[in-house]
Design a protein around this motif. Structure first.
Motif, PDB file in Angstrom:
ATOM      1  N   MET A   1       0.827  -1.181   0.000  1.00 13.66           N
ATOM      2  CA  MET A   1       0.000   0.000   0.000  1.00 13.66           C
ATOM      3  C   MET A   1       0.872   1.246   0.000  1.00 13.66           C
ATOM      4  N   ASN A   2       2.083   1.113   0.493  1.00  8.48           N
ATOM      5  CA  ASN A   2       2.989   2.258   0.475  1.00  8.48           C
ATOM      6  C   ASN A   2       3.270   2.722  -0.947  1.00  8.48           C
ATOM      7  N   ASP A   3       3.256   1.794  -1.898  1.00  8.87           N
ATOM      8  CA  ASP A   3       3.478   2.178  -3.296  1.00  8.87           C
ATOM      9  C   ASP A   3       2.368   3.102  -3.792  1.00  8.87           C
ATOM     10  N   PHE A   4       1.124   2.818  -3.406  1.00  9.87           N
ATOM     11  CA  PHE A   4       0.011   3.680  -3.801  1.00  9.87           C
ATOM     12  C   PHE A   4       0.147   5.053  -3.157  1.00  9.87           C
ATOM     13  N   VAL A   5       0.498   5.082  -1.890  1.00  7.25           N
ATOM     14  CA  VAL A   5       0.662   6.362  -1.180  1.00  7.25           C
ATOM     15  C   VAL A   5       1.795   7.161  -1.819  1.00  7.25           C
ATOM     16  N   SER A   6       2.866   6.480  -2.220  1.00  7.35           N
ATOM     17  CA  SER A   6       3.980   7.192  -2.865  1.00  7.35           C
ATOM     18  C   SER A   6       3.581   7.752  -4.231  1.00  7.35           C
ATOM     19  N   GLN A   7       2.484   7.230  -4.806  1.00  5.23           N
ATOM     20  CA  GLN A   7       1.959   7.735  -6.071  1.00  5.23           C
ATOM     21  C   GLN A   7       0.807   8.718  -5.834  1.00  5.23           C
ATOM     22  N   ASN A   8       0.725   9.261  -4.611  1.00  4.96           N
ATOM     23  CA  ASN A   8      -0.238  10.299  -4.217  1.00  4.96           C
ATOM     24  C   ASN A   8      -1.681   9.814  -4.097  1.00  4.96           C
ATOM     25  N   VAL A   9      -1.876   8.537  -3.809  1.00 12.01           N
ATOM     26  CA  VAL A   9      -3.215   8.058  -3.472  1.00 12.01           C
ATOM     27  C   VAL A   9      -3.405   8.304  -1.974  1.00 12.01           C
TER      28      VAL A   9
END
Length: 53
Positions: A1-9
């Motif tokens: 989920m950190n990948d999504f957050v790093s993509q501004n989700v």
């Protein structure tokens, strides 16, 4: 989920749920079946209008 957050989700839009024990996709009597059942399903929820306020 950190990948999504790093993509501004926005984190409040993310949901995850482990379903292998309660909703198996394959039989658990074989290693291959157990491997298919080891999973986490993730959802990205829609953007709410007040997120841009």
């Amino acid at each position: 989920m950190n990948d999504f957050v790093s993509q501004n989700v926005t984190p409040v839009r993310l949901e995850s749920c482990g379903k292998g024990e309660t909703k198996p996709r394959a039989v658990n009597t074989t290693e291959a079946g157990r491997q298919l059942n080891r999973r986490v399903e993730m959802s990205i929820l829609p953007v709410l209008a007040n997120e841009f306020a």
